[in-house]
Design a protein around this motif. Sequence first.
Motif, mmCIF file in Angstrom:
data_model
loop_
_atom_site.group_PDB
_atom_site.id
_atom_site.type_symbol
_atom_site.label_atom_id
_atom_site.label_comp_id
_atom_site.label_asym_id
_atom_site.label_seq_id
_atom_site.Cartn_x
_atom_site.Cartn_y
_atom_site.Cartn_z
ATOM 1 N N ARG A 253 -29.822 22.604 2.257
ATOM 2 C CA ARG A 253 -30.253 22.977 3.605
ATOM 3 C C ARG A 253 -30.822 24.388 3.579
ATOM 4 O O ARG A 253 -30.425 25.209 2.759
ATOM 5 N N PRO A 254 -31.724 24.713 4.484
ATOM 6 C CA PRO A 254 -32.267 26.075 4.524
ATOM 7 C C PRO A 254 -31.186 27.094 4.888
ATOM 8 O O PRO A 254 -30.193 26.751 5.535
ATOM 9 N N LEU A 255 -31.398 28.331 4.456
ATOM 10 C CA LEU A 255 -30.432 29.380 4.782
ATOM 11 C C LEU A 255 -30.364 29.578 6.292
ATOM 12 O O LEU A 255 -31.373 29.536 6.985
ATOM 13 N N GLY A 256 -29.180 29.775 6.809
ATOM 14 C CA GLY A 256 -28.994 29.998 8.233
ATOM 15 C C GLY A 256 -29.037 28.730 9.063
ATOM 16 O O GLY A 256 -29.073 28.795 10.280
ATOM 17 N N THR B 145 0.848 -1.182 0.000
ATOM 18 C CA THR B 145 0.000 0.000 0.000
ATOM 19 C C THR B 145 0.884 1.233 0.000
ATOM 20 O O THR B 145 2.000 1.220 0.515
ATOM 21 N N THR B 146 0.369 2.287 -0.565
ATOM 22 C CA THR B 146 1.111 3.540 -0.571
ATOM 23 C C THR B 146 0.586 4.413 0.551
ATOM 24 O O THR B 146 -0.594 4.342 0.896
ATOM 25 N N PRO B 147 1.436 5.221 1.161
ATOM 26 C CA PRO B 147 0.958 6.094 2.241
ATOM 27 C C PRO B 147 -0.022 7.125 1.691
ATOM 28 O O PRO B 147 0.047 7.521 0.539
ATOM 29 N N GLU B 148 -0.979 7.521 2.568
ATOM 30 C CA GLU B 148 -1.973 8.502 2.152
ATOM 31 C C GLU B 148 -1.321 9.865 1.972
ATOM 32 O O GLU B 148 -0.483 10.280 2.747
ATOM 33 N N VAL B 149 -1.731 10.535 0.917
ATOM 34 C CA VAL B 149 -1.218 11.857 0.602
ATOM 35 C C VAL B 149 -2.392 12.818 0.640
ATOM 36 O O VAL B 149 -3.503 12.475 0.241
ATOM 37 N N PHE B 150 -2.171 14.023 1.144
ATOM 38 C CA PHE B 150 -3.223 15.029 1.180
ATOM 39 C C PHE B 150 -3.676 15.324 -0.230
ATOM 40 O O PHE B 150 -2.881 15.615 -1.108
ATOM 41 N N ASP B 151 -4.956 15.233 -0.451
ATOM 42 C CA ASP B 151 -5.522 15.474 -1.765
ATOM 43 C C ASP B 151 -6.430 16.691 -1.671
ATOM 44 O O ASP B 151 -7.422 16.687 -0.954
ATOM 45 N N ALA B 152 -6.082 17.730 -2.408
ATOM 46 C CA ALA B 152 -6.855 18.969 -2.352
ATOM 47 C C ALA B 152 -8.265 18.758 -2.864
ATOM 48 O O ALA B 152 -9.214 19.373 -2.370
ATOM 49 N N GLU B 153 -8.435 17.872 -3.836
ATOM 50 C CA GLU B 153 -9.767 17.633 -4.391
ATOM 51 C C GLU B 153 -10.683 16.984 -3.352
ATOM 52 O O GLU B 153 -11.856 17.325 -3.253
ATOM 53 N N VAL B 154 -10.151 16.075 -2.547
ATOM 54 C CA VAL B 154 -10.955 15.428 -1.512
ATOM 55 C C VAL B 154 -11.385 16.446 -0.459
ATOM 56 O O VAL B 154 -12.536 16.449 -0.031
ATOM 57 N N SER B 155 -10.489 17.327 -0.059
ATOM 58 C CA SER B 155 -10.857 18.328 0.942
ATOM 59 C C SER B 155 -11.871 19.315 0.356
ATOM 60 O O SER B 155 -12.747 19.798 1.067
ATOM 61 N N PHE B 156 -11.788 19.600 -0.925
ATOM 62 C CA PHE B 156 -12.766 20.466 -1.573
ATOM 63 C C PHE B 156 -14.142 19.814 -1.556
ATOM 64 O O PHE B 156 -15.146 20.448 -1.249
ATOM 65 N N LYS B 157 -14.201 18.517 -1.845
ATOM 66 C CA LYS B 157 -15.469 17.801 -1.831
ATOM 67 C C LYS B 157 -16.021 17.706 -0.409
ATOM 68 O O LYS B 157 -17.223 17.715 -0.203
ATOM 69 N N ARG B 158 -15.165 17.588 0.606
ATOM 70 C CA ARG B 158 -15.604 17.540 1.995
ATOM 71 C C ARG B 158 -16.326 18.837 2.349
ATOM 72 O O ARG B 158 -17.320 18.838 3.052
ATOM 73 N N THR B 159 -15.843 19.966 1.842
ATOM 74 C CA THR B 159 -16.494 21.248 2.081
ATOM 75 C C THR B 159 -17.898 21.256 1.500
ATOM 76 O O THR B 159 -18.841 21.741 2.111
ATOM 77 N N ILE B 160 -18.051 20.686 0.308
ATOM 78 C CA ILE B 160 -19.365 20.630 -0.328
ATOM 79 C C ILE B 160 -20.308 19.737 0.471
ATOM 80 O O ILE B 160 -21.478 20.050 0.670
ATOM 81 N N ILE B 161 -19.806 18.618 0.965
ATOM 82 C CA ILE B 161 -20.643 17.703 1.735
ATOM 83 C C ILE B 161 -21.058 18.335 3.064
ATOM 84 O O ILE B 161 -22.213 18.243 3.474
ATOM 85 N N ASP B 162 -20.128 18.994 3.734
ATOM 86 C CA ASP B 162 -20.440 19.605 5.025
ATOM 87 C C ASP B 162 -21.407 20.784 4.894
ATOM 88 O O ASP B 162 -22.216 21.027 5.776
#
Length: 143
Positions: A60-63, A38-55
């Motif tokens: 959801r309603p405004l506010g 296995t290769t060690p996990e590397v920080f992926d900017a695309e994954v963190s960008f998608k996490r922002t969209i999911i969170d």
Amino acid sequence: MAGALLLVAIYLARSTPPPPRKPVNERRSLPPDGVRQTTPEVFDAEVSFKRTIIDNNLFRPLGWTPPHPKEPYRLLGTMISRDANIPRQAILQATTTNTTHIVTTGDKLDTNTKVVDILQKQITLETNGQQRSISLNTQTWLR
């Protein structure tokens, strides 16, 4: 002459079979030592960008804010004696199991929560090093 060469090229392209394809269901074999590398996990900017969209869900309603965690215990009452030899006691109700506990200072409610202090109409609990106070809710009694 050019036309003849073009026809020969088309004939050869159609007559040669395509390279064999691997079946989709073919199982991959393990290396000879039986351990998959296995290769060690590397920080992926695309994954963190998608996490922002999911969170921050678009639908959801405004506010909207996430709900506050519900307190697992509710203070039903405190008993403070004028006699110094009688310890202070509090009556707590576990909101999840609906069980009632009569506790004194230093008692453990569960593996992580213990009673730190009991005052009139208020109790202080400590969970994993963080203290929080629970006050007696008198509004429910007045309704």
